[in-house]
Design a protein around this motif. Structure first.
Motif, PDB file in Angstrom:
ATOM      1  N   GLU B  10       0.830  -1.208   0.000  1.00 22.35           N
ATOM      2  CA  GLU B  10       0.000   0.000   0.000  1.00 22.35           C
ATOM      3  C   GLU B  10       0.867   1.260   0.000  1.00 22.35           C
ATOM      4  OE1 GLU B  10      -2.402   3.113   1.055  1.00 22.35           O
ATOM      5  OE2 GLU B  10      -1.594   2.246   2.878  1.00 22.35           O
ATOM      6  N   GLU B  14       0.942   4.042  -2.890  1.00 24.45           N
ATOM      7  CA  GLU B  14       0.727   5.445  -2.553  1.00 24.45           C
ATOM      8  C   GLU B  14       1.858   6.304  -3.131  1.00 24.45           C
ATOM      9  OE1 GLU B  14       0.690   6.353   1.588  1.00 24.45           O
ATOM     10  OE2 GLU B  14       0.219   8.451   1.232  1.00 24.45           O
ATOM     11  N   ARG B 100       0.011  10.496   7.750  1.00 21.46           N
ATOM     12  CA  ARG B 100      -1.120  10.106   6.898  1.00 21.46           C
ATOM     13  C   ARG B 100      -1.875   8.912   7.483  1.00 21.46           C
ATOM     14  NH1 ARG B 100      -3.709  10.178   3.073  1.00 21.46           N
ATOM     15  NH2 ARG B 100      -3.114   8.166   2.203  1.00 21.46           N
ATOM     16  N   GLU B 103      -4.347   9.925  10.231  1.00 16.79           N
ATOM     17  CA  GLU B 103      -5.451  10.833   9.925  1.00 16.79           C
ATOM     18  C   GLU B 103      -6.791  10.218  10.321  1.00 16.79           C
ATOM     19  OE1 GLU B 103      -5.309  11.922   5.799  1.00 16.79           O
ATOM     20  OE2 GLU B 103      -3.547  13.191   6.093  1.00 16.79           O
ATOM     21  N   LYS B 104      -7.686  11.089  10.803  1.00 18.46           N
ATOM     22  CA  LYS B 104      -9.028  10.635  11.181  1.00 18.46           C
ATOM     23  C   LYS B 104      -9.728  10.060   9.942  1.00 18.46           C
ATOM     24  CE  LYS B 104     -13.167  12.588  13.299  1.00 18.46           C
ATOM     25  NZ  LYS B 104     -13.522  11.479  14.131  1.00 18.46           N
ATOM     26  N   GLY B 105     -10.336   8.915  10.119  1.00 23.33           N
ATOM     27  CA  GLY B 105     -11.010   8.264   8.996  1.00 23.33           C
ATOM     28  C   GLY B 105     -10.112   7.274   8.276  1.00 23.33           C
ATOM     29  N   THR B 106      -8.806   7.373   8.520  1.00 26.13           N
ATOM     30  CA  THR B 106      -7.856   6.438   7.906  1.00 26.13           C
ATOM     31  C   THR B 106      -7.374   5.419   8.926  1.00 26.13           C
ATOM     32  OG1 THR B 106      -7.115   8.122   6.350  1.00 26.13           O
ATOM     33  CG2 THR B 106      -5.647   6.260   6.676  1.00 26.13           C
ATOM     34  N   ILE B 107      -6.987   5.918  10.086  1.00 24.35           N
ATOM     35  CA  ILE B 107      -6.400   5.034  11.102  1.00 24.35           C
ATOM     36  C   ILE B 107      -7.384   3.928  11.503  1.00 24.35           C
ATOM     37  CG2 ILE B 107      -7.066   6.566  13.052  1.00 24.35           C
ATOM     38  CD1 ILE B 107      -3.815   4.541  12.860  1.00 24.35           C
ATOM     39  N   ASP B 108      -8.684   4.268  11.572  1.00 21.33           N
ATOM     40  CA  ASP B 108      -9.699   3.276  11.950  1.00 21.33           C
ATOM     41  C   ASP B 108      -9.708   2.098  10.984  1.00 21.33           C
ATOM     42  OD1 ASP B 108     -10.330   6.103  12.154  1.00 21.33           O
ATOM     43  OD2 ASP B 108     -12.033   5.516  13.372  1.00 21.33           O
ATOM     44  N   LEU B 109      -9.503   2.416   9.691  1.00 25.11           N
ATOM     45  CA  LEU B 109      -9.546   1.363   8.665  1.00 25.11           C
ATOM     46  C   LEU B 109      -8.407   0.352   8.860  1.00 25.11           C
ATOM     47  CD1 LEU B 109     -10.301   3.595   5.564  1.00 25.11           C
ATOM     48  CD2 LEU B 109     -11.870   1.980   6.627  1.00 25.11           C
ATOM     49  N   TYR B 110      -7.275   0.835   9.318  1.00 27.43           N
ATOM     50  CA  TYR B 110      -6.107  -0.043   9.484  1.00 27.43           C
ATOM     51  C   TYR B 110      -6.138  -0.775  10.828  1.00 27.43           C
ATOM     52  CZ  TYR B 110      -4.156   2.129   5.344  1.00 27.43           C
ATOM     53  OH  TYR B 110      -3.965   2.555   4.061  1.00 27.43           O
TER      54      TYR B 110
END
Lengths: 319, 284
Positions: B10, B14, B100, B103-110
């Motif tokens: 990933e 990126e 990166r 970031e809010k909305g990204t860290i939750d996904l990981y």
């Protein structure tokens, strides 16, 4: 006995904020159980502790005290998330990936191997209505499409538990129905689903059980029918309705009003209700229907939250 | 392992999508092509008889130039240049990896995947290093091949420069990750890391600075800071010396290579461990 998909006991979370380190209680002794095949709705005003609860269940945030387990595995252990699919609110998938690449990357991060992913991704994109967008970069997606992709990413590893934060946010009415149907299918397949939403009508239509959070505590919990049943008010359809009948019913102590050709009456208990029925029969009227009046979930929610909202239904300082 | 490989992939995707990777390799390729086409050498019996740069003859004097020494001089000089530019470019291309991620909305996904926080952070660190290593290998390897093609002189030591530069990048990237975990800011991570690079270089003159200080505690502080921070100036000199060989090492006899590499490695490992610990404790 197998462990519950979601289990929380006495969860408490205190945040420190500001330069003086003021402590704010986001959760105050929360207990929660979600069973297999159940859709469970978590409701509450802003700051009631809904997102904190989900974040603790996913290990994103540590509870100050209490414990939470997913299938019996403490949430601090990354292995507890192997069977969990999560759709966060306001999620941001990398815009440079296509829908297919996104599912491949996040599927592999959930431990799914290549062949399994290849067989899973296409049907899943089809299922969430993104089949024709499979090779388009995510940055071109609308909010509703991103939400559908988020749902697909939460499902890509075929999880046993789904934690969904505002799953229909930004989705059009048709899409909302499709998502509701999809979630129902997942629940019917035995998945435990925890939905965190402000959309009460969505929760009312989809969830089997609901908990209303207020200031970090559960203010009410039960099935939709249990929460919305108003056991003191009834709808009574009789004929004929005349002023003498109304007067006779009022003599029993009930509050009686005539509404659109039927009666609504209050009864403090079953004895008083049966006394009212006796009066109807004594007057020679025919009873056509007698049912408890139900409030909407919104009515229940507002009743539960409104008194506290003045004093602060959100986070509070610990006493 | 599958999850961590996905995380590394990933990062590369990126880098490619954000043109970082493309820009990184394009710049390197331009330099390699310039070098390959602009320099033409006329070698007779192991000595340089004539040279052309961009088609123009270069005056090389009456005495013959030993081609082996010429190549060595170029390779060591280029190593010094690459030490500075390569390190700065690598940090520029990778300092965003933690901010990166957080970031809010990204860290939750990981973090909602069955991957531990420390392995997740280390996978991104590894990906950053692989990105830098790939570019160094491409640049140094290509130049080495062109040199062999044009001069028939083979110096394997040129590759030691790549290892030394990668070591420096690894240390400074660990510090950039630490700042990234704490501040979630790419800008602050970059500025702090570049500041450490230059501040450490100044501390190379620690003996003279200490001697000039009137207060004993201040002198001790300078000495302590010298030993705590990475030895960026000495690492640059050592990179050149690795390529130049024994003669160059005699010129930097005052430098204890083991202490330079050892203390720098301790700084890198300590900052990376601290970054991992803070990341594993953080509430998102």
């Amino acid at each position: 006995m197998s462990a519950l998909p979601i289990e929380a006991r006495g969860l408490r979370k205190a945040y420190r904020s500001g330069l003086k380190g003021r402590t704010v209680l986001a959760l105050d002794g929360l207990d929660l159980d979600v069973r297999p095949g159940e859709m469970f709705g978590l409701l509450g005003p802003n700051g009631a502790g809904k997102t904190t609860t989900v974040k603790i269940l996913l290990g994103l945030t540590r509870a100050t005290s209490g414990e939470a387990r997913l299938f019996g595995i403490p949430v601090g252990n990354p292995e507890s998330r192997r069977r969990v699919g999560y759709l966060p609110e306001g999620h941001r998938f990398p815009g440079y990936l296509t829908a297919r690449e996104t599912l491949a990357i996040f599927g592999r991060m959930s431990g799914v191997d290549g062949p399994a992913l290849r067989s899973r991704i296409e049907p899943l994109l089809d299922r969430v209505g993104l089949a024709s967008w499979r090779d388009v970069r995510v940055k071109k997606f609308s909010k509703g499409m991103t939400q559908r992709l988020g749902l697909a990413a939460a499902l890509v590893h075929d999880p046993q538990v789904l934690l969904l934060d505002e799953p229909t946010d930004g989705v059009d009415p048709v899409g909302r129905r499709e998502i509701r149907d999809l979630l129902r299918e997942e629940a019917d397949r035995g998945r435990a689903i925890l939905v965190n939403s402000h959309l009460l009508s969505e929760i009312e239509r989809t969830c089997d059980r609901v908990a209303v959070l207020r200031a970090g505590r559960i203010a009410a919990q039960g099935t939709i029918a249990e929460l919305t049943a108003q056991t003191t008010r009834y709808r009574m359809a009789v004929s004929p309705i005349d002023d003498a009948l109304l007067a006779s019913l009022r003599e029993t102590g009930s509050e009686v009003t005539r509404v659109n050709g039927h009666l609504e009456l209050s009864a403090r208990d079953l004895v008083q209700l049966n006394a009212a029925v006796d009066r109807v029969r004594a007057r020679g009227a025919l009873l056509e229907e007698l049912s408890p009046l139900r409030a909407s979930l919104e009515d229940v929610f507002v009743d539960l939250i409104a008194p506290a909202s003045v004093a602060g239904a959100g986070p509070k300082e610990p006493s | 392992m599958r999850a961590l490989a996905a995380s590394v992939e990933e990062v590369f995707r990126e880098a490619a999508a954000r043109w970082t990777l493309v820009a990184y390799f394009t710049l390197s390729t331009i330099f390699i092509l310039l070098f390959a086409t602009a320099v033409n050498l006329d070698i007779v019996n192991g000595a340089l008889a004539g040279a052309k740069l961009f088609g123009q003859s270069v005056e090389i004097g009456r005495s013959s130039v030993d081609i082996d020494r010429l190549v060595l001089g170029f390779e060591s000089g280029f190593s010094g240049f690459l030490y500075l530019v390569g390190t700065f470019l690598a940090l520029f291309a990778t300092a965003h990896l933690v901010p990166r991620l957080q970031e809010k909305g990204t860290i939750d996904l990981y973090l909602s995947r069955p991957v531990g926080r420390v392995p997740l952070l280390l996978s991104r660190y590894t990906a950053g290093l692989l990105l830098a290593a790939a570019n160094l290998l491409y640049l140094i390897g290509s130049l080495w091949l062109i040199i062999v093609w044009k001069t028939h002189v083979v110096h394997g030591r040129f590759f030691l420069a790549g290892l030394s530069i990668l070591f420096t990048i690894a240390t400074l990237l660990a510090f950039a990750f630490l700042v990234g975990v704490v501040t979630s800011s790419t800008g602050v991570s970059l500025m702090a890391t570049y500041a450490i690079f230059f501040f450490s270089a100044i501390l190379a003159a620690h003996s003279r600075i200490s001697a000039a200080l009137s207060k004993d505690w201040a002198a001790k502080l300078v000495e302590a800071l010298y030993w705590i921070f990475p030895k960026t100036a000495q690492l640059g000199r050592a990179t050149v010396a690795h390529v130049a060989g024994d003669q160059a090492f005699r010129g930097i006899g005052d430098m204890n290579l083991l202490a330079v590499y050892g203390s720098t490695a301790i700084f890198g490992i300590a900052t990376l461990m601290l970054a991992c610990w803070l990341f594993s404790r953080k509430d998102f």
